[in-house]
Design an enzyme around this catalytic site. Structure first.
Site, short mmCIF file in Angstrom:
data_model
loop_
_atom_site.label_atom_id
_atom_site.label_comp_id
_atom_site.label_asym_id
_atom_site.label_seq_id
_atom_site.Cartn_x
_atom_site.Cartn_y
_atom_site.Cartn_z
N CYS A 279 47.52 45.63 41.91
CA CYS A 279 46.45 45.74 40.92
C CYS A 279 46.83 45.15 39.58
CB CYS A 279 46.04 47.19 40.75
SG CYS A 279 45.45 47.98 42.26
N CYS B 251 36.82 58.47 40.66
CA CYS B 251 37.55 57.46 41.43
C CYS B 251 36.89 56.09 41.27
CB CYS B 251 37.57 57.83 42.91
SG CYS B 251 38.30 59.45 43.24
N HIS C 76 36.47 47.84 39.95
CA HIS C 76 37.89 47.53 40.14
C HIS C 76 38.09 46.46 41.21
CE1 HIS C 76 42.11 47.78 40.39
NE2 HIS C 76 42.23 48.85 41.19
#
Length: 409
Positions: free
Chosen positions: A87, A226, A351
Site C-alpha cells: 500500500c 474499514c 483505497h
C-alpha cells in the site's frame, strides 16, 4: 538534503467502483490532469515512475505495466520504472523520483499510481492478492501473531488485513484503554469530511452512532471503520528548482521537505515506541528539520480507523491512549488543532492501493495551496503524509512518511 524538490502538478481521479475504466484509462485521466495542473506537456517529462500492485494478479499484466499504460499517451522512450511496495507503492514511487532529482539526473519527473481492484467475478483472486501482502510461507506465524494480540482466527469472506488490524486494536484497547467509541469518532469525522470531497468514494456524513450501528466486520470494527475496495488513480509532476522555473510553475508549487521509507523491523509485538510508523516519522522529521508541533495537518493511512489512531500517535500528534479524548473535543477535525484526513481518509475517500499514497499528496498539496474549498485547513504551512502497507513480523512491511511545505518563490 541539498537539492530542493517540488510538486509542480498533482491530480486524483474520482475513487470508487469504476467497471468501465481500464488501468490505461485511469492512467490517462490522472496524467492528463497532473500535466495540466503543472502547466507541463508530455515532452517536458524526462522520466516516469509507475505504481501498481494488483494488475498482475487480477488481469495477468505484469513486468512492464508502466510502459504499457503510458504508451497510449505518447510517453515513450524515457526511463519508466515500475514500483510495487504494498500500500506504500505510490509514496515509494515518489521517493524514487525525488532521489533521481536530487542526484541531478534530471529536472522533471512524472509519478503515477493506479489500481483496478473491483472485480466481482474474481473473489478468490482478490482475496489472494490481499493475502499476498503477508509472508505466504509463514501463514502459521501470521495466525499466531493475531492470536497473541488477542484477535480472532480469520474466516472466509473477510480480509486477512482486517483481522490483523482488529488484533492490534484489541491489544491497544487492553494496554491503553482505547474503545470502539474512539474508533467510531474517527470514522465519523472522516465520513463527514468526505462529504466535501467530490473525488471520494463515499460522500455521506455519518454520526458516531451510525458508525457503531453499521454492519459488524470483526470486533471492534464495523464496515464504516474499514476502507472499501476501490478503483482509481493519482499522479504528480515532481521538479527540481530548475525544472520548476522551466515550467514557470513557481506560484503554486509545494516543496518536499522530507521523505523517508522504512521497512519492518524486529521488535516485540507490544513495543509500540519502536513501531515502523514512529521510526519513519522520526526519519522524515529529521530530514525536514521539524517537530510534531510544527505540523498543521496530516493524511494518514487509515485502512481501518484503528490505523488512524495508531498513526496519530506514531506521528507524535498525541500521547498513546489520548487520541479518543482529543478527537471527541475536535482536535483532529477541520477547525481543530491538527486536522487529520480532511480528505475523508481511506475509509471514506477509498483505497485503490497503488494510488493511495499519491492521493494523500494530492490532498495535502491542495490544502497547502489554499485550494481545498469547504474542507480547507486555514493557514496550513506544514503537512505530513503517512502511507504504510503489507505486514511482516509484527507490523507493516513498509511505511513512507512525507513532509510538505507551502512555498513561495
Amino acid at each position: 538534503m541539498s537539492t530542493d524538490a517540488f510538486l509542480a502538478g498533482v491530480s486524483m481521479t474520482a475513487f470508487g467502483k469504476r467497471p468501465g475504466d481500464s488501468v490505461k484509462a485511469l492512467t490517462a485521466e490522472a496524467v492528463t490532469a497532473a500535466l495540466s495542473d503543472a502547466g507541463a506537456t508530455l515532452t517536458d517529462i524526462e522520466a516516469a515512475w509507475f505504481s501498481n500492485t494488483r494488475q498482475p494478479m487480477l488481469e495477468g499484466q505484469n513486468t512492464v505495466r508502466g510502459q504499457i499504460a503510458l504508451r497510449p499517451l505518447g510517453l515513450t522512450g524515457i526511463p519508466v520504472v515500475n514500483v510495487e511496495n504494498a500500500c506504500a507503492s505510490g509514496s515509494t514511487a515518489l521517493l524514487q523520483a525525488l532521489h533521481w532529482i536530487r542526484a541531478g539526473a534530471g529536472d522533471i519527473a512524472l509519478v503515477v499510481g493506479v489500481e483496478k481492484m473491483v472485480f466481482p467475478d474474481r473473489p478468490e483472486q482478490v482475496a489472494a492478492a490481499f493475502a499476498g501482502g503477508t509472508d505466504i510461507h509463514d501463514r502459521d506465524g501470521v495466525l499466531d501473531y493475531i492470536r497473541q494480540m488477542g484477535g480472532e482466527v480469520p474466516t472466509d469472506g473477510r480480509s486477512l488485513f482486517m483481522d490483523l488490524y482488529a488484533a492490534q486494536a484489541r491489544a491497544h484497547m487492553a494496554r491503553y484503554g482505547s474503545t470502539p467509541l474512539d474508533l467510531a469518532l474517527l470514522a465519523a469525522k472522516n465520513h463527514t469530511a468526505a462529504a466535501h470531497n467530490p473525488r471520494s468514494q463515499y460522500r455521506t456524513p455519518m454520526t458516531t452512532a451510525q458508525v457503531l450501528a453499521d454492519k459488524p466486520i470483526v470486533f471492534p470494527f464495523t464496515r464504516a471503520m474499514c476502507a472499501p475496495v476501490s478503483d482509481g488513480a493519482a499522479a504528480a509532476v515532481v521538479c527540481s528548482a530548475r525544472g520548476l522555473k522551466r515550467l514557470n510553475a513557481q506560484a503554486r508549487a509545494v516543496r518536499i521537505r522530507g521523505c523517508a521509507l522504512v521497512s519492518a523491523g524486529a521488535r516485540d509485538a507490544r513495543d509500540f515506541d519502536n513501531h515502523i510508523g514512529r521510526r519513519a516519522a522520526s526519519a522524515a522529521y529529521e530530514q525536514a528539520g521539524i517537530a510534531p508541533a510544527d505540523i498543521d495537518l496530516a493524511e494518514v493511512h487509515d485502512a481501518t480507523s484503528y490505523a488512524e489512531l495508531q498513526q496519530i500517535e506514531n506521528l507524535g500528534l498525541a500521547e498513546p491512549g489520548s487520541v479518543g479524548a482529543r478527537v471527541a473535543t475536535g482536535d483532529f477535525a477541520l477547525g481543530g488543532r491538527t486536522p487529520v484526513n480532511p480528505s475523508g481518509g481511506l475509509v471514506a475517500k477509498g483505497h485503490p492501493v497503488g494510488a493511495t499514497g499519491l492521493a494523500q499528496l494530492f490532498e495535502l498539496t491542495t490544502q497547502l495551496r489554499g485550494e481545498a474549498g469547504p474542507r480547507q485547513v486555514e493557514g496550513a504551512r506544514i503537512a505530513v503524509a503517512e502511507n504504510g502497507g503489507g505486514f511482516l513480523g509484527v507490523e507493516e512491511a513498509a511505511t513512507v512518511v512525507t513532509v510538505l511545505e507551502r512555498w513561495a518563490a
